[in-house]
Design a protein around this motif. Sequence first.
Motif, PDB file in Angstrom:
ATOM      1  N   GLU A 191     -17.612   4.770   7.013  1.00 33.60           N
ATOM      2  CA  GLU A 191     -17.649   5.926   7.905  1.00 33.60           C
ATOM      3  C   GLU A 191     -16.274   6.187   8.512  1.00 33.60           C
ATOM      4  O   GLU A 191     -15.850   7.343   8.649  1.00 33.60           O
ATOM      5  N   PHE A 192     -15.577   5.119   8.871  1.00 33.02           N
ATOM      6  CA  PHE A 192     -14.243   5.284   9.442  1.00 33.02           C
ATOM      7  C   PHE A 192     -13.281   5.858   8.396  1.00 33.02           C
ATOM      8  O   PHE A 192     -12.469   6.728   8.711  1.00 33.02           O
ATOM      9  N   ILE A 193     -13.369   5.371   7.164  1.00 29.30           N
ATOM     10  CA  ILE A 193     -12.511   5.898   6.099  1.00 29.30           C
ATOM     11  C   ILE A 193     -12.754   7.397   5.912  1.00 29.30           C
ATOM     12  O   ILE A 193     -11.813   8.187   5.794  1.00 29.30           O
TER      13      ILE A 193
ATOM     14  N   ARG B 293      -1.245   4.184  12.294  1.00 33.75           N
ATOM     15  CA  ARG B 293      -0.890   5.515  11.778  1.00 33.75           C
ATOM     16  C   ARG B 293      -0.524   5.447  10.300  1.00 33.75           C
ATOM     17  O   ARG B 293      -0.898   6.325   9.518  1.00 33.75           O
ATOM     18  N   ILE B 294       0.213   4.404   9.936  1.00 33.73           N
ATOM     19  CA  ILE B 294       0.556   4.239   8.518  1.00 33.73           C
ATOM     20  C   ILE B 294      -0.707   3.968   7.711  1.00 33.73           C
ATOM     21  O   ILE B 294      -0.873   4.489   6.599  1.00 33.73           O
ATOM     22  N   ASN B 295      -1.605   3.146   8.259  1.00 35.76           N
ATOM     23  CA  ASN B 295      -2.866   2.879   7.569  1.00 35.76           C
ATOM     24  C   ASN B 295      -3.641   4.166   7.320  1.00 35.76           C
ATOM     25  O   ASN B 295      -4.212   4.356   6.231  1.00 35.76           O
ATOM     26  N   ARG B 296      -3.689   5.041   8.306  1.00 41.20           N
ATOM     27  CA  ARG B 296      -4.409   6.304   8.140  1.00 41.20           C
ATOM     28  C   ARG B 296      -3.742   7.182   7.089  1.00 41.20           C
ATOM     29  O   ARG B 296      -4.415   7.894   6.333  1.00 41.20           O
TER      30      ARG B 296
ATOM     31  N   ILE C  49      -6.991  -1.385   7.919  1.00 39.72           N
ATOM     32  CA  ILE C  49      -7.685  -0.179   8.382  1.00 39.72           C
ATOM     33  C   ILE C  49      -7.317   0.114   9.827  1.00 39.72           C
ATOM     34  O   ILE C  49      -6.787   1.175  10.152  1.00 39.72           O
ATOM     35  N   HIS C  50      -7.575  -0.852  10.698  1.00 36.90           N
ATOM     36  CA  HIS C  50      -7.297  -0.664  12.118  1.00 36.90           C
ATOM     37  C   HIS C  50      -5.930  -1.183  12.519  1.00 36.90           C
ATOM     38  O   HIS C  50      -5.370  -0.746  13.520  1.00 36.90           O
TER      39      HIS C  50
ATOM     40  N   ALA D 120       0.828  -1.209   0.000  1.00 38.41           N
ATOM     41  CA  ALA D 120       0.000   0.000   0.000  1.00 38.41           C
ATOM     42  C   ALA D 120       0.859   1.254   0.000  1.00 38.41           C
ATOM     43  O   ALA D 120       0.587   2.208  -0.746  1.00 38.41           O
ATOM     44  N   VAL D 121       1.907   1.276   0.813  1.00 30.13           N
ATOM     45  CA  VAL D 121       2.803   2.441   0.847  1.00 30.13           C
ATOM     46  C   VAL D 121       3.543   2.572  -0.482  1.00 30.13           C
ATOM     47  O   VAL D 121       3.756   3.693  -0.981  1.00 30.13           O
ATOM     48  N   LEU D 122       3.924   1.455  -1.069  1.00 27.02           N
ATOM     49  CA  LEU D 122       4.587   1.499  -2.377  1.00 27.02           C
ATOM     50  C   LEU D 122       3.666   2.130  -3.416  1.00 27.02           C
ATOM     51  O   LEU D 122       4.104   2.963  -4.232  1.00 27.02           O
ATOM     52  N   ALA D 123       2.394   1.761  -3.402  1.00 26.91           N
ATOM     53  CA  ALA D 123       1.438   2.332  -4.353  1.00 26.91           C
ATOM     54  C   ALA D 123       1.344   3.847  -4.185  1.00 26.91           C
ATOM     55  O   ALA D 123       1.328   4.598  -5.174  1.00 26.91           O
ATOM     56  N   ILE D 124       1.278   4.304  -2.940  1.00 26.04           N
ATOM     57  CA  ILE D 124       1.207   5.750  -2.671  1.00 26.04           C
ATOM     58  C   ILE D 124       2.485   6.441  -3.119  1.00 26.04           C
ATOM     59  O   ILE D 124       2.463   7.552  -3.660  1.00 26.04           O
ATOM     60  N   THR D 125       3.628   5.780  -2.919  1.00 22.40           N
ATOM     61  CA  THR D 125       4.914   6.352  -3.307  1.00 22.40           C
ATOM     62  C   THR D 125       5.046   6.477  -4.820  1.00 22.40           C
ATOM     63  O   THR D 125       5.580   7.474  -5.343  1.00 22.40           O
TER      64      THR D 125
END
Length: 329
Positions: free
Chosen positions: A130-132, A109-112, A97-98, A74-79
């Motif tokens: 709702e959480f997202i 924190r990374i998930n957020r 998520i959690h 997921a972080v790679l995709a954002i990067t």
Amino acid sequence: MPPTIRDDAVWVTWERQTRNRSASDYFNVPLYEVIEEGPGRASRYIRSTLRTIAIVGKQKPRYFFAQNPSIVLAVLAITLKPWRKFKVIIDAHNAGIHGPENGSRFLPRINRFVIRKADAVIVTNPELAEFITSCGGTPIILPDPLPNLERKMAPVECGGKKKIKAFCITSWSEDEPYREILEAASAFTDEVEFFFSGNHKKIRSLRTNTIPSNVHLLGFIDENAFHDHLFSADFCIDMTKRSDCMVCGAYESISAEKPVILSDTPVQRRYFSKGAVFSQNTAQDIKHAIDQMVNGLEPMRQDAVDLKKEILERETSQRAILLSQIQQL
């Protein structure tokens, strides 16, 4: 013709998981399962990262779907997003998520961060949506599409006289009331054989010599064996302590037209409106649910068949709407 994004999209996962296969097929998006095995987590992450970058470089997608977990993926995709100019859609499971129950405080924190930076986050129900939104993300609600399961092996027999077969879909994680299920199973030694999937050996405190005689711990089994146990079962059990989780085993059970015992949560009761018995996560309540299932097995089987038909019709009607949401990102 419904809108399509097939030629502009890739779906990448770093594990074999039914949800990714059914969801990518639902959207008609090519799925890339990047599976690296062998010792050394860091080494596997590096090899998986390089293979994923190669997929992006070759396919040049406009939409990049990535599963979380893996949080590294997921972080790679954002990067890669600003460099490759694609839209990032994260398919977030509950741990994405959690965070896992036994994980560090740093992982949520990374998930957020991923939720905020992604163009959209796919979740299974309105509660997670709702959480997202509360984290600053854009949710898209997609319950697991029913997987297209196929039985390839010969029937699995319980042995001895014919008993009712229960297939307990477990991963032996902290969010599962597996001890309570085991205790409840001990009350049905003359009626029901319970087959538990998943690697039980990771639970060091589990003493196999105290397991009831009608309980069979299968350990890790491959996909073909899993499907055969699923199809040969009379009913299934898949339970969780997470209030906003829709368990994968519920979709698999209904796809195989098997009734299922689930934890009694609003998200699951709303979606699995028939073909399911709901229970609190206590041994006594699970025992009552098993008794209810055993005594009403035939009508419950028909309910599972009916629910499968309803869900498939619902999936067909909603596909174009969801694709349009993605195209408008």
